[in-house]
Enzyme design. Sequence first.
Site, short mmCIF file in Angstrom:
data_model
loop_
_atom_site.label_atom_id
_atom_site.label_comp_id
_atom_site.label_asym_id
_atom_site.label_seq_id
_atom_site.Cartn_x
_atom_site.Cartn_y
_atom_site.Cartn_z
N GLU A 74 -2.95 6.32 7.97
CA GLU A 74 -3.74 7.27 7.20
C GLU A 74 -4.63 8.09 8.13
O GLU A 74 -5.02 7.62 9.21
CB GLU A 74 -4.65 6.55 6.19
CG GLU A 74 -3.92 5.89 5.05
CD GLU A 74 -4.87 5.19 4.10
OE1 GLU A 74 -4.40 4.78 3.02
OE2 GLU A 74 -6.06 5.05 4.43
N ARG B 296 -6.85 -8.49 -8.50
CA ARG B 296 -7.54 -9.79 -8.60
C ARG B 296 -9.02 -9.52 -8.80
O ARG B 296 -9.46 -8.37 -8.80
CB ARG B 296 -7.34 -10.59 -7.31
CG ARG B 296 -7.72 -9.79 -6.06
CD ARG B 296 -7.75 -10.62 -4.82
NE ARG B 296 -7.87 -9.82 -3.62
CZ ARG B 296 -8.98 -9.28 -3.14
NH1 ARG B 296 -10.11 -9.45 -3.81
NH2 ARG B 296 -9.00 -8.59 -2.02
N HIS C 94 -14.33 -3.16 9.06
CA HIS C 94 -13.63 -3.08 7.78
C HIS C 94 -13.91 -4.27 6.86
O HIS C 94 -13.27 -4.40 5.82
CB HIS C 94 -12.12 -2.92 7.98
CG HIS C 94 -11.75 -1.82 8.93
ND1 HIS C 94 -12.04 -0.50 8.68
CD2 HIS C 94 -11.16 -1.86 10.15
CE1 HIS C 94 -11.62 0.23 9.69
NE2 HIS C 94 -11.09 -0.56 10.59
N LYS D 291 0.81 -1.21 0.00
CA LYS D 291 0.00 0.00 0.00
C LYS D 291 0.85 1.27 0.00
O LYS D 291 0.48 2.27 -0.61
CB LYS D 291 -0.95 -0.02 1.20
CG LYS D 291 -2.04 -1.07 1.11
CD LYS D 291 -2.94 -1.01 2.34
CE LYS D 291 -4.15 -1.92 2.19
NZ LYS D 291 -3.81 -3.32 2.05
#
Length: 630
Positions: free
Chosen positions: A200, A297, A235, A116
């Site tokens: 973040e 994917r 999440h 990431k």
Amino acid sequence: MFKSVLVANRGEIACRVFRTARAMGIRTIAVYSEADADALHVREADEAVLIGPAAARESYLVAEKVLQAAKDTGAEAIHPGYGFLSENADFAEAVAAAGIIWIGPKPESIRAMGLKDAAKKLMIEAGVPVTPGYQGEDQSDETLTAEASKIGFPVLIKAVAGGGGKGMKKVDRAEDFADGLASARREGQSSFGDPRVLIESYITRPRHIEVQVFGDSHGTVVHLNERDCSLQRRHQKVIEEAPAPGMDEATREAVTAAAVRAAKAVNYQGAGTIEFIADASNGLKADRIWFMEMNTRLQVEHPVTEAITGVDLVEWQFRIAAGEPIPLKQEDIGINGWAMEARLYAEDPANGFLPSIGRLDHFVMPEDARVDTGVMQGGEVSQFYDPMIAKLIVHADTREDAAADLADACADVEVWPVKTNAGFLVRCLEHPRFIAGDVDTGFIAAESDALLRVGEPSDHAKAVAAMRIASPDFDRDGWSPWAVYDNAGFRLNGGRRRQIRAVMNGAPMVVDYPDDQTNLTDWVNVFDGKWVFFEDGDTFAFERPVYAAGAASGPASDGSLRAPMPGKIVAAPAVAGDTVAKGAPIVVLEAMKMEHALIAPFDGVVESVSVQVGDQVGDGVVLAVVTPAE
């Protein structure tokens, strides 16, 4: 086109890929672990190969075993599904080196987007907006703590190699950062073999918007419009839909164009998803939507895109992997109606959504919906894998109709004795805020009281249960060992008011015995000596009080903390003698690839901790005992 394909996966996605392969006349090959010997994907394949023990790290995650299975069976291509090895660039490279077609993006694209932190740097260079945060190489506790403080709380800690909500922790306060960091690192190491994280800024009203993209070997990249996956719990996506509610054409054009730029930046081939986070505090605006990550994917939620575009995404994967161009031009890809998908999990919403495992003695899915599943009646839900057992997908002309149809589909689910979230899904879909499109990733947490509140069984269910519990013990005078009367013993009209003692879902209750049985059916599901009713996705199991005893899992009234399922102890932050506050973590159990903290049920003192980190424990085992403070 290749003539055979091995799916390097299990469960629902393996069955999904096999369905398209069969339609195209392609021979199907499954791999399976010892725990999956009788699984549906094994039965549906033309050929199947055992690759190891139940634990994924000894079977589905061992690239050498999967590759050897492909060689031994003469597989011409490998489809990785999602999860496991699907985003493993080394595996993709090894497949190609063995002369086998890899149904996925090039290894260099996977590497570019797989971490990431590196992906965000690449997106900045490509002109794709990204969320503010820290993605540096320095992973020391001191640096990460300082960067989190600089960003400002709340923050989101993410495993750099993570996905599916694993290794992701929201931290609201500076004093909780160390615990959140340790947990994210553990999950990152356990699930992806990489403990590194990025940080973040946490958007307070976030919506999860993602764009399906496809690239081919001829340099073409197209998008298939967006999906909204904002309805999440911890999440993990719960309900997905396409298109996104409130998305106007200008914003859609900006977001999809950014997604295409992102894919082109890594010369992308195959199916991929660009995930964005949107600040929903003032509707969807192009300048308040930022890149989060790319999944290289096929996504779990791909069926909603298939429904609104009429495209079989797995077929496109096959054709692109075989060197063919993308079958449609961008201008030929539209949006037809509205689609929604609900993820049916084997979990217990009433018990903190803990996974529910065991044999599926009764497994009935709705007839008026697309059902993608990898299990069947008589099969087993294992502790070793993700608890999702099915996806329910509907397609309608409007969003309102899609929501109503999906609620009806979830209401028709019947599963026993494994618990599911079907009733919870119905309440989500029927909630006024959801119907109005007023959703963000905090919706479930904010509305949890209403969403977790299970209604009463119907009068019909209670009446039939009363008949079954009382029979054959009622005599002509209405006496029964299970009977109870009102305080006066009689109704106002002089007749006895006959009531029956019962236990429903483990709790005692009293139900009226029906005097008028004219319109009552005497049919009812009988499982394990219980009379079981399925209503609106919820399960109501009645039994006679004599059969009501049973050990509870989790925190008990006496302070005993029991394992809610089999698993491994990964942390024990408390020791005997510690003074703890209500809600403090005592023991952390890892099961089904997620961590579950067992917390103090009240303020008190830890009397004992009977396990150590690394211990494997069984369901219901007492792990620790907390005594209440004086």
